[in-house]
Design a protein around this motif. Structure first.
Motif, PDB file in Angstrom:
ATOM      1  N   VAL A  12       0.841  -1.200   0.000  1.00 59.25           N
ATOM      2  CA  VAL A  12       0.000   0.000   0.000  1.00 59.25           C
ATOM      3  C   VAL A  12       0.874   1.247   0.000  1.00 59.25           C
ATOM      4  O   VAL A  12       0.607   2.218  -0.730  1.00 59.25           O
ATOM      5  CB  VAL A  12      -0.953  -0.003   1.216  1.00 59.25           C
ATOM      6  N   HIS A  13       1.936   1.241   0.803  1.00 62.50           N
ATOM      7  CA  HIS A  13       2.835   2.402   0.876  1.00 62.50           C
ATOM      8  C   HIS A  13       3.509   2.659  -0.472  1.00 62.50           C
ATOM      9  O   HIS A  13       3.523   3.806  -0.965  1.00 62.50           O
ATOM     10  CB  HIS A  13       3.894   2.155   1.953  1.00 62.50           C
ATOM     11  N   VAL A  14       4.029   1.601  -1.085  1.00 59.02           N
ATOM     12  CA  VAL A  14       4.718   1.750  -2.377  1.00 59.02           C
ATOM     13  C   VAL A  14       3.738   2.211  -3.454  1.00 59.02           C
ATOM     14  O   VAL A  14       4.036   3.108  -4.257  1.00 59.02           O
ATOM     15  CB  VAL A  14       5.389   0.424  -2.784  1.00 59.02           C
ATOM     16  N   ALA A  15       2.542   1.607  -3.472  1.00 63.16           N
ATOM     17  CA  ALA A  15       1.543   1.964  -4.478  1.00 63.16           C
ATOM     18  C   ALA A  15       1.077   3.405  -4.303  1.00 63.16           C
ATOM     19  O   ALA A  15       0.842   4.112  -5.288  1.00 63.16           O
ATOM     20  CB  ALA A  15       0.362   1.009  -4.393  1.00 63.16           C
ATOM     21  N   THR A  16       0.940   3.848  -3.048  1.00 59.02           N
ATOM     22  CA  THR A  16       0.517   5.222  -2.792  1.00 59.02           C
ATOM     23  C   THR A  16       1.556   6.216  -3.289  1.00 59.02           C
ATOM     24  O   THR A  16       1.220   7.240  -3.904  1.00 59.02           O
ATOM     25  CB  THR A  16       0.265   5.431  -1.282  1.00 59.02           C
ATOM     26  N   LEU A  17       2.825   5.927  -3.054  1.00 61.49           N
ATOM     27  CA  LEU A  17       3.894   6.792  -3.552  1.00 61.49           C
ATOM     28  C   LEU A  17       3.870   6.862  -5.079  1.00 61.49           C
ATOM     29  O   LEU A  17       4.064   7.932  -5.672  1.00 61.49           O
ATOM     30  CB  LEU A  17       5.254   6.284  -3.070  1.00 61.49           C
ATOM     31  N   ALA A  18       3.610   5.704  -5.710  1.00 57.67           N
ATOM     32  CA  ALA A  18       3.549   5.671  -7.175  1.00 57.67           C
ATOM     33  C   ALA A  18       2.381   6.521  -7.680  1.00 57.67           C
ATOM     34  O   ALA A  18       2.532   7.287  -8.647  1.00 57.67           O
ATOM     35  CB  ALA A  18       3.416   4.227  -7.658  1.00 57.67           C
ATOM     36  N   ARG A  19       1.246   6.413  -7.030  1.00 54.47           N
ATOM     37  CA  ARG A  19       0.080   7.207  -7.440  1.00 54.47           C
ATOM     38  C   ARG A  19       0.351   8.694  -7.309  1.00 54.47           C
ATOM     39  O   ARG A  19       0.020   9.490  -8.193  1.00 54.47           O
ATOM     40  CB  ARG A  19      -1.135   6.847  -6.577  1.00 54.47           C
ATOM     41  N   LYS A  20       0.929   9.085  -6.194  1.00 56.96           N
ATOM     42  CA  LYS A  20       1.195  10.500  -5.968  1.00 56.96           C
ATOM     43  C   LYS A  20       2.195  11.058  -6.981  1.00 56.96           C
ATOM     44  O   LYS A  20       2.136  12.240  -7.338  1.00 56.96           O
ATOM     45  CB  LYS A  20       1.727  10.712  -4.551  1.00 56.96           C
ATOM     46  N   ALA A  21       3.079  10.183  -7.452  1.00 53.40           N
ATOM     47  CA  ALA A  21       4.079  10.605  -8.438  1.00 53.40           C
ATOM     48  C   ALA A  21       3.556  10.490  -9.870  1.00 53.40           C
ATOM     49  O   ALA A  21       4.270  10.829 -10.824  1.00 53.40           O
ATOM     50  CB  ALA A  21       5.354   9.776  -8.277  1.00 53.40           C
ATOM     51  N   GLY A  22       2.328   9.995 -10.008  1.00 52.77           N
ATOM     52  CA  GLY A  22       1.758   9.861 -11.342  1.00 52.77           C
ATOM     53  C   GLY A  22       2.300   8.687 -12.115  1.00 52.77           C
ATOM     54  O   GLY A  22       2.204   8.655 -13.352  1.00 52.77           O
ATOM     55  N   ARG A  23       2.875   7.706 -11.411  1.00 51.32           N
ATOM     56  CA  ARG A  23       3.444   6.531 -12.075  1.00 51.32           C
ATOM     57  C   ARG A  23       2.544   5.326 -11.867  1.00 51.32           C
ATOM     58  O   ARG A  23       1.793   5.252 -10.885  1.00 51.32           O
ATOM     59  CB  ARG A  23       4.839   6.239 -11.525  1.00 51.32           C
ATOM     60  N   PRO A  24       2.605   4.337 -12.754  1.00 48.98           N
ATOM     61  CA  PRO A  24       1.803   3.115 -12.568  1.00 48.98           C
ATOM     62  C   PRO A  24       2.306   2.312 -11.372  1.00 48.98           C
ATOM     63  O   PRO A  24       3.495   2.389 -11.015  1.00 48.98           O
ATOM     64  CB  PRO A  24       2.001   2.351 -13.882  1.00 48.98           C
ATOM     65  N   ILE A  25       1.418   1.563 -10.777  1.00 46.43           N
ATOM     66  CA  ILE A  25       1.806   0.704  -9.665  1.00 46.43           C
ATOM     67  C   ILE A  25       2.616  -0.465 -10.199  1.00 46.43           C
ATOM     68  O   ILE A  25       2.204  -1.125 -11.162  1.00 46.43           O
ATOM     69  CB  ILE A  25       0.553   0.186  -8.926  1.00 46.43           C
ATOM     70  N   PRO A  26       3.781  -0.768  -9.630  1.00 47.89           N
ATOM     71  CA  PRO A  26       4.589  -1.894 -10.112  1.00 47.89           C
ATOM     72  C   PRO A  26       3.786  -3.194 -10.106  1.00 47.89           C
ATOM     73  O   PRO A  26       3.030  -3.447  -9.163  1.00 47.89           O
ATOM     74  CB  PRO A  26       5.746  -1.946  -9.106  1.00 47.89           C
ATOM     75  N   PRO A  27       3.934  -4.031 -11.135  1.00 48.78           N
ATOM     76  CA  PRO A  27       3.142  -5.265 -11.246  1.00 48.78           C
ATOM     77  C   PRO A  27       3.224  -6.171 -10.020  1.00 48.78           C
ATOM     78  O   PRO A  27       2.197  -6.709  -9.581  1.00 48.78           O
ATOM     79  CB  PRO A  27       3.731  -5.948 -12.487  1.00 48.78           C
ATOM     80  N   LYS A  28       4.411  -6.330  -9.460  1.00 45.37           N
ATOM     81  CA  LYS A  28       4.536  -7.203  -8.292  1.00 45.37           C
ATOM     82  C   LYS A  28       3.782  -6.632  -7.092  1.00 45.37           C
ATOM     83  O   LYS A  28       3.178  -7.372  -6.312  1.00 45.37           O
ATOM     84  CB  LYS A  28       6.015  -7.424  -7.954  1.00 45.37           C
ATOM     85  N   VAL A  29       3.827  -5.327  -6.969  1.00 42.10           N
ATOM     86  CA  VAL A  29       3.106  -4.673  -5.877  1.00 42.10           C
ATOM     87  C   VAL A  29       1.601  -4.795  -6.098  1.00 42.10           C
ATOM     88  O   VAL A  29       0.832  -5.095  -5.165  1.00 42.10           O
ATOM     89  CB  VAL A  29       3.509  -3.190  -5.771  1.00 42.10           C
ATOM     90  N   TYR A  30       1.179  -4.603  -7.327  1.00 37.27           N
ATOM     91  CA  TYR A  30      -0.245  -4.695  -7.647  1.00 37.27           C
ATOM     92  C   TYR A  30      -0.768  -6.101  -7.368  1.00 37.27           C
ATOM     93  O   TYR A  30      -1.902  -6.279  -6.897  1.00 37.27           O
ATOM     94  CB  TYR A  30      -0.488  -4.330  -9.108  1.00 37.27           C
ATOM     95  N   ALA A  31       0.048  -7.123  -7.642  1.00 37.68           N
ATOM     96  CA  ALA A  31      -0.360  -8.507  -7.393  1.00 37.68           C
ATOM     97  C   ALA A  31      -0.625  -8.741  -5.910  1.00 37.68           C
ATOM     98  O   ALA A  31      -1.572  -9.452  -5.542  1.00 37.68           O
ATOM     99  CB  ALA A  31       0.708  -9.470  -7.903  1.00 37.68           C
ATOM    100  N   VAL A  32       0.188  -8.131  -5.054  1.00 40.85           N
ATOM    101  CA  VAL A  32      -0.019  -8.254  -3.608  1.00 40.85           C
ATOM    102  C   VAL A  32      -1.339  -7.576  -3.208  1.00 40.85           C
ATOM    103  O   VAL A  32      -2.134  -8.123  -2.436  1.00 40.85           O
ATOM    104  CB  VAL A  32       1.162  -7.631  -2.830  1.00 40.85           C
ATOM    105  N   LEU A  33      -1.578  -6.389  -3.756  1.00 43.12           N
ATOM    106  CA  LEU A  33      -2.805  -5.666  -3.460  1.00 43.12           C
ATOM    107  C   LEU A  33      -4.026  -6.447  -3.950  1.00 43.12           C
ATOM    108  O   LEU A  33      -5.050  -6.534  -3.255  1.00 43.12           O
ATOM    109  CB  LEU A  33      -2.788  -4.285  -4.112  1.00 43.12           C
ATOM    110  N   GLU A  34      -3.924  -6.994  -5.135  1.00 37.99           N
ATOM    111  CA  GLU A  34      -5.038  -7.710  -5.741  1.00 37.99           C
ATOM    112  C   GLU A  34      -5.430  -8.926  -4.910  1.00 37.99           C
ATOM    113  O   GLU A  34      -6.619  -9.177  -4.675  1.00 37.99           O
ATOM    114  CB  GLU A  34      -4.666  -8.131  -7.160  1.00 37.99           C
ATOM    115  N   ALA A  35      -4.432  -9.656  -4.438  1.00 34.59           N
ATOM    116  CA  ALA A  35      -4.706 -10.840  -3.628  1.00 34.59           C
ATOM    117  C   ALA A  35      -5.331 -10.461  -2.293  1.00 34.59           C
ATOM    118  O   ALA A  35      -6.252 -11.134  -1.804  1.00 34.59           O
ATOM    119  CB  ALA A  35      -3.416 -11.627  -3.405  1.00 34.59           C
ATOM    120  N   ALA A  36      -4.852  -9.371  -1.686  1.00 36.92           N
ATOM    121  CA  ALA A  36      -5.362  -8.958  -0.382  1.00 36.92           C
ATOM    122  C   ALA A  36      -6.767  -8.364  -0.477  1.00 36.92           C
ATOM    123  O   ALA A  36      -7.571  -8.511   0.446  1.00 36.92           O
ATOM    124  CB  ALA A  36      -4.407  -7.945   0.250  1.00 36.92           C
ATOM    125  N   ALA A  37      -7.062  -7.689  -1.587  1.00 33.18           N
ATOM    126  CA  ALA A  37      -8.347  -7.005  -1.729  1.00 33.18           C
ATOM    127  C   ALA A  37      -9.457  -7.910  -2.240  1.00 33.18           C
ATOM    128  O   ALA A  37     -10.638  -7.577  -2.085  1.00 33.18           O
ATOM    129  CB  ALA A  37      -8.208  -5.814  -2.678  1.00 33.18           C
TER     130      ALA A  37
END
Length: 442
Positions: A12-37
C-alpha cells in the motif's frame, strides 16, 4: 480499523507513492494488493487522494439502476463496485460500464480491509417476499419477529449499544474489561463493548424465517454499521424495498442507525409514475446519514405524467393484453381477471411475465429494450441473457430516474433539473423542461 498484514501495508505504501508521483503501480506490488483485496478492487486498499470520487458499494446491485441514476442522470462521478448473485444482471451492468462482483452477499465480509475507505452503501434486497407479486411470506408474523430480533442485535454485535442499556436494572457491577483490545471497554458513558458475535452468527439469527430472501433485509443494517465499526468513513446509506415492507421493520432499522449515532434517517413511499416514468412501481426508500439531514424527496417534486404509448411511440387508443384470452364476465361485460389496460396512461408495474404482454391491435410484444425504456433506461442499454432473464432484470431493477431522485439529497446538485432533462431526452417530452408549474431546485 483492522491492521493490514506487513506485506500488504508495504505494498500500500509503495503503491501510494507511485500514485502521488503519477506513475503506474509496479506489477509485483499490484499482485499483492489484488490478492489482499479480493474480491474487491485492488486500488481500494489505497486511501483516496484529494479530488478522488467517493467510494460506494452497491449491494443487490442488479443490472445497473442505481449506477445509471448516479452516472447518467445526476452526472456524478463515483468509484463504485456492485455485488449481485445473478450472472446475467452482472453481465448487463458490466456491458454498460459498471463494475460488478458476482457473488452471494451473505458470503462476503462487511469489514473487509478493502472497504476501509468506503463512504457510502446502497442496498436493494429482493422484494418478492414482501410484494403482491410474490407470496407475501415476509408479512407473516413469525417471519417479521425473527427478522426484527436479528436487526435488534446488529448494534450489539458492532459495539453500538448505549452503556445505560448495557448495565442491567439491578445495577450489578459490570464485568467488561476497560482495556479491551478493540478499544471499546466499559468506561461509563458511550457504548458497551462489541458482543463478540461474528456477522455470520448474526445472520444465523434470521435463519428461522421460512424463506431465506426475507433474511436478506438484515444486510440493510449489517453493512453500513459493520463498516462504521471497522473505521470506514461511511457517510450515508440508501435502501429500496417493496412498499409493503412492514413499518415495524423500517422503525427497527432506523433505531439501529440512531443508536450508532447516525444523525438522520428518512423514509418515503414513492410511485414511479408520479415522477415522469411511463410505468407504475411503488417502492419504499430509506436514506440514513451520519453527518447531515437529507430527505428522500428533498429536491424533487412530482413531475408531469408520461404515458406508455408516448414513451414507446404508439398511436393513442392502444390497449395491452397481459394474460392472453380470458373469459368475459356476463354481468359486467369485462374480461375476468383484469387482463388489459390502456396504453394512454402509465403501464402496469412490470414483472418477469411482462414478456408475454401483447398489444391488442396487432399482437405485438414488447422488446427487451422497450421494457427497459418503460422503467427509465435508454433504448440502447445492453441487456444480457435470454429474453426471460432480461425482462426479469427490468422488473427487479431500481429505475435510474428514481435512483437519482432518492440520491439527489445526499449527492447535491440540481436534482430536479437533471431529472427533467433526462426524462425530456429519453421520452422526447418538451413539456418536461418547462418550469412554469414546477420550481426548479437551486
Amino acid at each position: 480499523m483492522r491492521i493490514l498484514p506487513p506485506a500488504v501495508a508495504t505494498a500500500v505504501h509503495v503503491a501510494t507513492l507511485a500514485r502521488k508521483a503519477g506513475r503506474p503501480i509496479p506489477p509485483k506490488v499490484y499482485a499483492v494488493l489484488e490478492a489482499a483485496a479480493n474480491p474487491w478492487p485492488a486500488e481500494w486498499l489505497l486511501a483516496p487522494l484529494p479530488g478522488d470520487p467517493i467510494r460506494l458499494v452497491e449491494l443487490f446491485a442488479g443490472p445497473g439502476g442505481w449506477s445509471e441514476g448516479i452516472a447518467a442522470v445526476l452526472g456524478v462521478a463515483v468509484d463504485s463496485c456492485g455485488v449481485d448473485i445473478s450472472p446475467d444482471a452482472c453481465a448487463t451492468a458490466r456491458k454498460a460500464g459498471h463494475r460488478r462482483i458476482c457473488a452471494d452477499i451473505t458470503t462476503l465480509d462487511p469489514e473487509h480491509i478493502a472497504l476501509r475507505h468506503t463512504a457510502a452503501v446502497i442496498i436493494s434486497p429482493p422484494c418478492p417476499t414482501f410484494s403482491p407479486a410474490g407470496k407475501l411470506s415476509g408479512l407473516e408474523a413469525h417471519n417479521i419477529q425473527v427478522l426484527r430480533d436479528a436487526i435488534a442485535y446488529v448494534g450489539e454485535a458492532a459495539g453500538y449499544i448505549p452503556m445505560e442499556w448495557h448495565h442491567n436494572d439491578e445495577g450489578d457491577e459490570c464485568e467488561c474489561d476497560p482495556n479491551a483490545p478493540d478499544g471499546k471497554g466499559c468506561h461509563g458513558d458511550g457504548f458497551a463493548p462489541r458482543s463478540g458475535a461474528t456477522w455470520d452468527e448474526v445472520r444465523e439469527m434470521a435463519a428461522e424465517v421460512n424463506d431465506p430472501r426475507i433474511a436478506l433485509m438484515l444486510e440493510v443494517v449489517i453493512w453500513p454499521i459493520a463498516m462504521q465499526a471497522a473505521g470506514a468513513p461511511i457517510r450515508w446509506m440508501a435502501m429500496e424495498q417493496s412498499s409493503n415492507l412492514p413499518q415495524d421493520i423500517l422503525d427497527d432499522l432506523s433505531c439501529e442507525f440512531s443508536c450508532a449515532e447516525w444523525l438522520y434517517t428518512s423514509q418515503d413511499i414513492m410511485e414511479a409514475a408520479d415522477y415522469g416514468l411511463p410505468s407504475r412501481r411503488k417502492r419504499v426508500y430509506m436514506i440514513a446519514s451520519r453527518r447531515y439531514t437529507p430527505t428522500v424527496t428533498r429536491r424533487i417534486q412530482p413531475l408531469p405524467a408520461t404515458s406508455m404509448a408516448h414513451a414507446l411511440g404508439w398511436q393513442p387508443g392502444e390497449r395491452v393484453n397481459t394474460r392472453g384470452n380470458r373469459p368475459v364476465d356476463p354481468k359486467t361485460g369485462r374480461t375476468k381477471g383484469g387482463n388489459a389496460f390502456s396504453a394512454d396512461g402509465p403501464s402496469w408495474c412490470l414483472t418477469g411475465k411482462s414478456r408475454t404482454w401483447k398489444r391488442e391491435s396487432d399482437g405485438y410484444r414488447l422488446t427487451e429494450a422497450e421494457a427497459g425504456l418503460l422503467v427509465g433506461f435508454r433504448r440502447s442499454y445492453p441487456w444480457q441473457g435470454s429474453r426471460t432473464s432480461a425482462f426479469q432484470q427490468a422488473a427487479d431493477v431500481v429505475s435510474p430516474v428514481m435512483a437519482a431522485i432518492v440520491l439527489s439529497g445526499v449527492m447535491g446538485g440540481l436534482g430536479e433539473a437533471l431529472v427533467r432533462d433526462y426524462l425530456a431526452q429519453l421520452y422526447e417530452i418538451d413539456d418536461m423542461l418547462s418550469p412554469d408549474d414546477y420550481e426548479l431546485a437551486t
